[in-house]
Design a protein around this motif. Structure first.
Motif, mmCIF file in Angstrom:
data_model
loop_
_atom_site.group_PDB
_atom_site.id
_atom_site.type_symbol
_atom_site.label_atom_id
_atom_site.label_comp_id
_atom_site.label_asym_id
_atom_site.label_seq_id
_atom_site.Cartn_x
_atom_site.Cartn_y
_atom_site.Cartn_z
ATOM 1 N N PRO A 799 2.604 9.081 -5.252
ATOM 2 C CA PRO A 799 2.408 7.646 -5.501
ATOM 3 C C PRO A 799 3.518 7.109 -6.401
ATOM 4 O O PRO A 799 4.183 7.863 -7.125
ATOM 5 N N ARG A 800 3.688 5.794 -6.382
ATOM 6 C CA ARG A 800 4.673 5.148 -7.246
ATOM 7 C C ARG A 800 3.999 4.850 -8.580
ATOM 8 O O ARG A 800 3.079 4.031 -8.656
ATOM 9 N N GLU A 826 1.146 2.687 -15.118
ATOM 10 C CA GLU A 826 0.740 1.806 -14.027
ATOM 11 C C GLU A 826 0.927 2.511 -12.698
ATOM 12 O O GLU A 826 2.017 3.015 -12.395
ATOM 13 N N VAL A 828 1.704 1.783 -9.429
ATOM 14 C CA VAL A 828 2.244 0.622 -8.715
ATOM 15 C C VAL A 828 1.735 0.587 -7.283
ATOM 16 O O VAL A 828 1.445 -0.482 -6.732
ATOM 17 N N GLY A 829 1.640 1.742 -6.651
ATOM 18 C CA GLY A 829 1.152 1.834 -5.276
ATOM 19 C C GLY A 829 1.055 3.275 -4.853
ATOM 20 O O GLY A 829 1.463 4.193 -5.577
ATOM 21 N N LEU A 830 0.503 3.496 -3.685
ATOM 22 C CA LEU A 830 0.315 4.863 -3.197
ATOM 23 C C LEU A 830 1.583 5.444 -2.595
ATOM 24 O O LEU A 830 1.635 6.637 -2.290
ATOM 25 N N GLN A 832 4.963 5.430 0.271
ATOM 26 C CA GLN A 832 5.065 5.520 1.719
ATOM 27 C C GLN A 832 5.198 6.987 2.117
ATOM 28 O O GLN A 832 6.041 7.699 1.588
ATOM 29 N N LYS A 862 -6.581 3.700 -10.737
ATOM 30 C CA LYS A 862 -6.458 3.482 -9.300
ATOM 31 C C LYS A 862 -5.194 2.682 -8.994
ATOM 32 O O LYS A 862 -4.582 2.087 -9.881
ATOM 33 N N ALA A 863 -4.817 2.657 -7.730
ATOM 34 C CA ALA A 863 -3.634 1.919 -7.302
ATOM 35 C C ALA A 863 -3.732 0.457 -7.719
ATOM 36 O O ALA A 863 -4.765 -0.192 -7.518
ATOM 37 N N GLY A 864 -2.694 -0.066 -8.342
ATOM 38 C CA GLY A 864 -2.655 -1.442 -8.808
ATOM 39 C C GLY A 864 -3.165 -1.628 -10.218
ATOM 40 O O GLY A 864 -3.032 -2.717 -10.782
#
Length: 906
Positions: A799-800, A826, A828-830, A832, A862-864
């Motif tokens: 993940p980012r 943080e 940031v996102g899961l 790619q 969690k993401a975000g």
């Protein structure tokens, strides 16, 4: 003035005969600061020189105010020197901190140009010896016999203030000389590369030697040498040939590789000389030597030569080595010897370092028997140097610290016992004066000590472990075999060189096919298939812009279309102009061609830069620069090279390189969102911006790269530590950083040491140059004894996650003054990925630099979402790590680890 002293003395090397004539250039024994400053004048923005105590006298101190925007600290000394016959420049050099200099250079000015010798500045005092013949030539020097200026130059490294010093500057003429061939352009570069490679083998013998040029030989520089080794001298001038022949006729001995002029061929007993191109892969794989031909000669020596010079042995000469193909079949004479010297039908390649060292030592010992005692004593002394430890006592102290209670305790004990037996045998042979046998016994002693070091390391659970492969073929007979070996060594990625600016090893519709493609098929397809089978990621590497391997008709087409670079002196370069729109499109399209047509894990930039500071200054660059700034350049190119527009033009150059990285990243990710974009980059930053237009820290911070691989090729462990530390702090954990390690220039135990140091300074993995037979057969199994003894997950498949502190804009090491450090984490996102990820869960923990958990810091958000944690004051460097699992399609779970940049407390 007492500073400039020209004198000669004889020094013994060790306790034996190899001697040297020494010219004292400057002992820096100045009466006061005024006298020093009168002699040594500052260059450009450098401040006045200073004095520094060294022993019982004072010497030249070089202030390095690199917290300011200055590129270097440099000082000039006017002289009148004839250094034609000298083989090496020697001096003592001091650095107050590691990494103070990105690199250092000592220059000698002559006529209208310079000779420049580069070296690393390690912390503390060190003795430097630079072979004169491998100095870089800039512009048009008039010769080493007409030196009128000396320049000491420290290039900007870490962006902080420090200082260096120099003392005891001299020149040495050794009994043994390596001759580096001349020529121009690519031929000269090739000759210099071959000479450097041969010197790395000689370095391992410990024997001192000088490095001369063909022109030095023409000037009579061989007169006092006992033996001269011509590493590769293509197109040797008649005057050089005649002087070399006179030297031999006067009793001197020579060893010549590959290029042998007729008069010298006659003196060495080689007849019927003929060029022999390689007709098939593996034709000139090895040299097999006649048993007992010379003391210390290896039985076989790997070469993997791409052609050879054929010959027959004339009267009084004897063939002692023959070419052998990969199947063991004889392919004709390879090495001939007589009373005057020896000849080998090709250059020494980088394969089989131990056999190359033994081969050279056998020849040297045959022609100069007094060299054997020196080599034997040095071999025993050098045998104890393992990894970062100079002596067996130092190694034992470290082993005693890490071994008790470990899983590798029994292996360490066995290796240590074997080392004691080998040392006893080597000492006995030395006492019996069986010097060639001492070398073999000393190697066994070293290997046993190294075994204890290899096993006493632990793997890290998340780490990039990769190799660059320059040939694009895997160099193991097939990609199947290469991947099998990488998997056995628990390496998880390969970065193979598959295409250049004008040629491709794959089925390209945009570039000419290479000879490799035509003879061995599509290398990317074979590599990817084998990588899938063994679970090794494949990131094909392109040499951008560079046309050195391109077919001549392709280069001519580029020339006719005005697409080649031009230097600031108006000279054409075999390099695509980076600002040319057609070249930009070709580079972009060829990168995306691989992304579209092959199931690769990523694509890798190399040579994503200019060739140097001298280019490009073609008419197209002028037009595009003027159009961008909206004004004409009054004096082209001078205003942009060194005038008022220099900084603006440097920014223009950076923009041309950056736009390609950005375009490839955006468009490749649009085609395959999960693909990884990466680059091999220069180790020095920000120096790479001004020198070659490579602003790679910007690429990381903007997210155009998914990981970065600085080429930290150095024999100095302290230099590597300083480089990695600066690089990690520059990119602030925006993407993983994988340190490039020059496996080709250091021994395997030092490779492990540099892996350890890369970890200790915040790298998320390492990549070795270069995957070849030596690394595959010897290196990988050794690393798998400890450092890579278990598989590791890849840091870039995660993940980012962003880690933020109040210190983030600080591009030097973070040293916390407070009692604790707040860190905001943080997700940031899961990210790619090849498989769709539906979620991720895990925890935050505090880790040491080896990746061992020190404390739990709470759950991963969690993401975000964002969470704040506090790192309490403690000793040593630490990192915050997100450790967890992603849920992929089908419900399977995939582990990940993402780490922050390092933190330490004041």
């Amino acid at each position: 003035m007492r500073g400039l002293i020209i004198g000669v003395c004889l020094l013994a090397v060790g306790a034996v005969c190899f001697g040297a004539e020494v010219v004292k250039i400057d002992e820096f024994n100045y009466a006061d600061l005024t006298a020093l400053r009168e002699a040594w004048q500052p260059v450009e923005k450098s401040g006045p020189a200073e004095l520094m105590a060294h022993g019982n006298k004072q010497t030249l101190k070089i202030p390095c105010p690199f917290s300011q925007e200055v590129n270097r600290a440099a000082y000039d000394r006017k002289v009148n020197l004839d250094l034609l016959k000298a083989g090496a420049i020697t001096f003592d050099f001091y650095a107050d901190t590691d990494g103070v200099g990105g690199s250092c250079t000592i220059y000698f000015h002559s006529g209208n140009g310079w000779y420049g010798g580069g070296f690393s500045a390690n912390k503390g005092w060190q003795r430097i010896s630079l072979g004169k013949g491998i100095f870089r030539v800039e512009d048009q020097p008039a010769g080493w016999d007409k030196v009128d200026t000396i320049r000491v130059n420290v290039w900007r490294g870490k962006p902080e203030d420090s200082f260096c010093a120099i003392d005891n500057l001299g020149a040495r003429t050794e009994d043994l000389a390596v001759v580096c061939g001349g020529g121009t352009g690519a031929e000269a570069k090739s000759a210099q590369g071959v000479a450097k490679q041969l010197c790395t083998f000689l370095d391992k013998t410990g024997l001192r030697y000088g490095v001369l040029t063909d022109s030095d030989v023409a000037g009579g520089a061989l007169k006092n040498q006992k033996l001269a080794i011509f590493a590769y001298s293509p197109g040797m001038a008649e005057e050089t040939v005649n002087k070399a022949a006179e030297y031999v006729e006067g009793g001197g001995k020579i060893i010549v590789f590959y290029s042998l002029p007729g008069r010298l061929a006659g003196l060495l007993g080689a007849t019927k000389m003929a060029y022999r191109p390689r007709e098939r892969e593996g034709q000139f794989a090895n040299v097999k030597f006649e048993e007992g031909a010379l003391p210390g000669l290896p039985a076989i020596m790997a070469q993997n030569s791409w052609n050879s010079t054929g010959f027959e042995a004339g009267e009084g000469a004897k063939v002692i080595g023959v070419w052998q193909d990969a199947e063991g079949k004889t392919q004709g004479p390879a090495v001939v010897i007589n009373d005057n010297g020896a000849f080998m039908g090709h250059v020494l390649t980088d394969a089989d370092s131990a056999a190359k060292q033994a081969f050279l030592m056998a020849l040297i010992g045959h022609f100069v028997p007094d060299a054997w005692p020196t080599a034997a004593q040095l071999a025993l002394a050098k045998a104890e140097k393992v990894g970062p430890y100079a002596t067996r006592t130092e190694l034992k102290a470290w082993l005693d610290k890490v071994t008790p209670g470990s899983a590798f305790a029994d292996k360490v004990k066995a290796a240590t016992a074997a080392a004691a037996v080998a040392e006893k045998q080597a000492q006995q042979l030395l006492g019996d004066k069986k010097y060639p046998e001492v070398l073999a016994a000393a190697q066994k002693y070293h290997d046993a000590l190294a075994d204890s070091y290899f096993v006493a390391h632990t793997p890290r659970t998340s780490e990039f472990r990769a190799v660059w492969n320059h040939s694009g073929t895997g160099d193991c007979g097939s990609w199947e075999e290469a991947m099998k070996r990488l998997k056995a060594g628990n390496f998880n990625a390969v970065v193979p060189n598959m295409w250049w600016g004008g040629v491709a090893h794959y089925d390209s519709k945009l570039l000419p096919h290479s000879k490799t493609f035509n003879e061995q098929g599509d290398q990317i397809a074979q590599c990817v298939a084998a990588g899938k089978k063994y679970g090794v990621e494949v990131h094909p590497w392109k040499v951008n812009w560079n046309l050195s391997t391109a077919p001549q008709e392709f280069v001519e087409k580029m020339r006719q279309e005005g697409r080649l670079q031009v230097s600031n002196k108006g000279e054409e370069l075999r390099w695509l102009c980076s600002s040319n729109p057609a070249n930009f499109k070709l580079e972009l399209d060829t990168m995306l061609e691989v992304v579209r047509n092959y199931d690769v894990d990523g694509v890798h930039f190399d040579y994503i830069r200019y060739p140097g500071g001298e280019s490009c200054y073609c008419n197209g660059c002028r037009e595009r620069f003027e159009q961008g700034r909206g004004a004409k350049v009054a004096d082209w190119p001078a205003d942009c090279v060194s005038g008022a527009l220099k900084a603006e033009y440097q920014d223009f150059r950076c923009a041309q390189i950056t736009r390609l990285v950005k375009a490839v990243s955006e468009q490749a990710h649009a085609i395959k969102p999960w693909i990884k974009i990466s680059a091999a980059v220069f180790s020095d930053y920000p120096g790479s911006r001004s020198s070659v237009g490579q602003d790679w820290v910007l690429w990381c911070r903007e997210g155009w790269l998914d990981f970065v691989c600085p080429m930290n090729y150095t024999e100095s462990d302290s230099r590597l530590s300083a480089l990695v530390s600066n690089q990690v702090n520059q990119i602030n954990s925006n993407v993983p950083l994988y340190s490039g390690i020059g496996q080709f220039i250091i021994e395997d135990d030092q490779v492990v040491s540099q892996m350890e140091l890369a970890r200790a300074n915040g790298a998320d993995g390492f990549i070795l140059f270069n995957m070849g037979k030596n690394l595959a057969e010897y290196g990988l199994p050794r690393y798998a004894e400890g450092m890579t003894s278990e598989p590791a997950i890849l840091p870039h498949n995660a993940p980012r996650i962003k880690f933020s502190t109040a210190y983030d804009e600080q591009r030097t090491a973070i040293v916390v003054k407070e009692a604790e450090l707040p860190v905001k984490v943080e997700v940031v996102g899961l990210g790619q990925h090849r498989q769709k990820v539906s979620g991720a869960a895990g925890k935050l923990e505090l880790q040491d630099m080896e990746g061992r958990k020190l404390a739990d810091l709470g759950a991963l958000p969690k993401a975000g979402a964002t969470v704040s944690v506090k790192v309490p004051r403690q000793a040593g460097m630490v990192r915050v790590a997100a450790v967890g699992e992603m849920v992929v399609e089908g419900g399977a779970k995939k582990a990940f680890v993402v780490r922050s940049r390092p933190y330490s407390f004041e």
